[in-house]
Design a protein around this motif. Structure first.
Motif, PDB file in Angstrom:
ATOM      1  N   SER A 159       0.812  -1.206   0.000  1.00 29.00           N
ATOM      2  CA  SER A 159       0.000   0.000   0.000  1.00 29.00           C
ATOM      3  C   SER A 159       0.848   1.258   0.000  1.00 29.00           C
ATOM      4  N   VAL A 160       0.209   2.344  -0.410  1.00 31.01           N
ATOM      5  CA  VAL A 160       0.736   3.689  -0.233  1.00 31.01           C
ATOM      6  C   VAL A 160      -0.366   4.488   0.436  1.00 31.01           C
ATOM      7  N   PHE A 161       0.029   5.334   1.382  1.00 29.61           N
ATOM      8  CA  PHE A 161      -0.943   6.206   2.033  1.00 29.61           C
ATOM      9  C   PHE A 161      -1.194   7.400   1.122  1.00 29.61           C
ATOM     10  N   VAL A 162      -2.462   7.745   0.941  1.00 25.22           N
ATOM     11  CA  VAL A 162      -2.814   8.866   0.066  1.00 25.22           C
ATOM     12  C   VAL A 162      -3.720   9.839   0.805  1.00 25.22           C
ATOM     13  N   LEU A 196      -2.706  -0.942  -2.753  1.00 22.10           N
ATOM     14  CA  LEU A 196      -3.821  -0.342  -2.032  1.00 22.10           C
ATOM     15  C   LEU A 196      -3.568   1.153  -1.891  1.00 22.10           C
ATOM     16  N   LEU A 197      -4.505   1.956  -2.365  1.00 20.36           N
ATOM     17  CA  LEU A 197      -4.440   3.411  -2.199  1.00 20.36           C
ATOM     18  C   LEU A 197      -5.145   3.711  -0.882  1.00 20.36           C
ATOM     19  N   GLU A 198      -4.382   3.629   0.188  1.00 19.93           N
ATOM     20  CA  GLU A 198      -4.921   3.635   1.546  1.00 19.93           C
ATOM     21  C   GLU A 198      -5.048   5.051   2.110  1.00 19.93           C
ATOM     22  N   PRO A 199      -6.207   5.384   2.683  1.00 23.76           N
ATOM     23  CA  PRO A 199      -6.376   6.707   3.283  1.00 23.76           C
ATOM     24  C   PRO A 199      -5.314   6.974   4.353  1.00 23.76           C
ATOM     25  N   ALA A 200      -4.772   8.185   4.340  1.00 25.56           N
ATOM     26  CA  ALA A 200      -3.676   8.557   5.238  1.00 25.56           C
ATOM     27  C   ALA A 200      -4.193   9.136   6.553  1.00 25.56           C
ATOM     28  N   ALA A 246       0.004   8.647  12.765  1.00 24.07           N
ATOM     29  CA  ALA A 246       1.444   8.454  12.528  1.00 24.07           C
ATOM     30  C   ALA A 246       1.843   8.686  11.076  1.00 24.07           C
ATOM     31  N   VAL A 247       0.881   8.645  10.178  1.00 21.68           N
ATOM     32  CA  VAL A 247       1.194   8.707   8.752  1.00 21.68           C
ATOM     33  C   VAL A 247       1.838  10.029   8.348  1.00 21.68           C
ATOM     34  N   ALA A 248       1.284  11.144   8.786  1.00 21.49           N
ATOM     35  CA  ALA A 248       1.787  12.450   8.354  1.00 21.49           C
ATOM     36  C   ALA A 248       3.261  12.626   8.694  1.00 21.49           C
ATOM     37  N   ALA A 249       3.639  12.334   9.915  1.00 19.57           N
ATOM     38  CA  ALA A 249       5.039  12.502  10.321  1.00 19.57           C
ATOM     39  C   ALA A 249       5.960  11.568   9.526  1.00 19.57           C
ATOM     40  N   TYR A 250       5.510  10.340   9.331  1.00 22.69           N
ATOM     41  CA  TYR A 250       6.291   9.353   8.571  1.00 22.69           C
ATOM     42  C   TYR A 250       6.506   9.817   7.134  1.00 22.69           C
ATOM     43  N   ARG A 251       5.419  10.164   6.454  1.00 24.78           N
ATOM     44  CA  ARG A 251       5.539  10.584   5.045  1.00 24.78           C
ATOM     45  C   ARG A 251       6.304  11.892   4.921  1.00 24.78           C
ATOM     46  N   ASP A 252       6.029  12.848   5.803  1.00 22.90           N
ATOM     47  CA  ASP A 252       6.741  14.126   5.741  1.00 22.90           C
ATOM     48  C   ASP A 252       8.245  13.917   5.884  1.00 22.90           C
ATOM     49  N   ALA A 253       8.652  13.035   6.793  1.00 21.73           N
ATOM     50  CA  ALA A 253      10.079  12.767   6.994  1.00 21.73           C
ATOM     51  C   ALA A 253      10.695  12.130   5.743  1.00 21.73           C
ATOM     52  N   LEU A 254       9.984  11.182   5.128  1.00 27.69           N
ATOM     53  CA  LEU A 254      10.499  10.553   3.915  1.00 27.69           C
ATOM     54  C   LEU A 254      10.650  11.575   2.791  1.00 27.69           C
ATOM     55  N   VAL A 255       9.620  12.389   2.578  1.00 25.13           N
ATOM     56  CA  VAL A 255       9.662  13.390   1.507  1.00 25.13           C
ATOM     57  C   VAL A 255      10.772  14.399   1.772  1.00 25.13           C
ATOM     58  N   GLU A 256      10.889  14.858   3.011  1.00 27.05           N
ATOM     59  CA  GLU A 256      11.922  15.839   3.346  1.00 27.05           C
ATOM     60  C   GLU A 256      13.317  15.291   3.059  1.00 27.05           C
ATOM     61  N   ASP A 257      13.518  14.002   3.303  1.00 22.11           N
ATOM     62  CA  ASP A 257      14.823  13.383   3.054  1.00 22.11           C
ATOM     63  C   ASP A 257      14.960  12.859   1.629  1.00 22.11           C
ATOM     64  N   GLY A 258      13.899  13.018   0.812  1.00 22.44           N
ATOM     65  CA  GLY A 258      13.962  12.581  -0.583  1.00 22.44           C
ATOM     66  C   GLY A 258      13.887  11.074  -0.763  1.00 22.44           C
ATOM     67  N   ILE A 259      13.298  10.381   0.197  1.00 25.55           N
ATOM     68  CA  ILE A 259      13.236   8.922   0.165  1.00 25.55           C
ATOM     69  C   ILE A 259      11.910   8.459  -0.432  1.00 25.55           C
ATOM     70  N   PRO A 260      11.957   7.690  -1.514  1.00 26.70           N
ATOM     71  CA  PRO A 260      10.720   7.176  -2.108  1.00 26.70           C
ATOM     72  C   PRO A 260      10.036   6.169  -1.189  1.00 26.70           C
ATOM     73  N   ASP A 289       6.880  12.931  -7.612  1.00 25.69           N
ATOM     74  CA  ASP A 289       5.874  13.206  -6.599  1.00 25.69           C
ATOM     75  C   ASP A 289       4.540  12.676  -7.122  1.00 25.69           C
ATOM     76  N   ASP A 290       3.878  11.828  -6.347  1.00 24.87           N
ATOM     77  CA  ASP A 290       2.623  11.233  -6.822  1.00 24.87           C
ATOM     78  C   ASP A 290       1.399  12.128  -6.600  1.00 24.87           C
ATOM     79  N   THR A 291       1.594  13.349  -6.166  1.00 25.46           N
ATOM     80  CA  THR A 291       0.541  14.348  -5.899  1.00 25.46           C
ATOM     81  C   THR A 291      -0.345  13.983  -4.712  1.00 25.46           C
ATOM     82  N   CYS A 292      -0.048  12.882  -4.046  1.00 28.64           N
ATOM     83  CA  CYS A 292      -0.888  12.400  -2.948  1.00 28.64           C
ATOM     84  C   CYS A 292      -0.100  12.262  -1.649  1.00 28.64           C
ATOM     85  N   GLY A 293       1.109  12.870  -1.626  1.00 28.21           N
ATOM     86  CA  GLY A 293       1.908  12.862  -0.404  1.00 28.21           C
ATOM     87  C   GLY A 293       3.125  11.970  -0.416  1.00 28.21           C
ATOM     88  N   ASN A 294       3.421  11.327  -1.546  1.00 24.79           N
ATOM     89  CA  ASN A 294       4.511  10.356  -1.595  1.00 24.79           C
ATOM     90  C   ASN A 294       5.494  10.640  -2.715  1.00 24.79           C
TER      91      ASN A 294
END
Length: 130
Positions: A7-10, A55-59, A63-77, A116-121
């Protein structure tokens, strides 16, 4: 054992459905209401309709926001998809307005790019040299 579902959180399932199907070319496999506006929404590769589902899983989980924000900030797919030719897919997706955070880069036997998938990832595409 094999991977059946990942899944990816969207942020927005409708927006994610459009992006993953109309832009990336995946095909909707399941779309089942699960309460409120959320759905069990999966897509598959048009090349492997019986393959691994995404799975396009609702975010919504806290915990999701902090996790995804940290990945995006560090440039990690968050995920990686295989393509036949990263450079050609990069040109195709750029033509559709997709924003890349990493242009195609050759790293030994693998060429990758990140968008950027336009959905936070951030999503990486990759091709192994033949």
């Amino acid at each position: 054992m094999k991977i059946h579902l990942t899944s990816v959180f969207v942020d927005d399932q409708a927006k994610a459905e459009r992006f993953y199907t109309e832009v990336l070319g995946f095909v909707k496999k399941h779309d089942v209401p699960v309460g409120g506006k959320d759905r069990w929404l999966t897509v598959v590769s048009s090349e492997e309709p019986d393959g691994t589902e995404l799975l396009l899983e609702p975010a919504g989980h806290p915990a999701v926001a902090a996790y995804r924000d940290a990945l995006v900030e560090d440039g990690i797919p968050l995920a990686q998809f295989a393509v036949d030719d990263v450079k050609a897919e990069y040109r195709r997706l750029r033509g559709l307005g997709v924003q890349f955070t990493q242009e195609p880069v050759e790293m030994g036997p693998v060429t990758t790019a990140v968008f950027d998938d336009t959905c936070g990832n951030l999503i990486q595409i990759a091709t192994e040299a033949r």
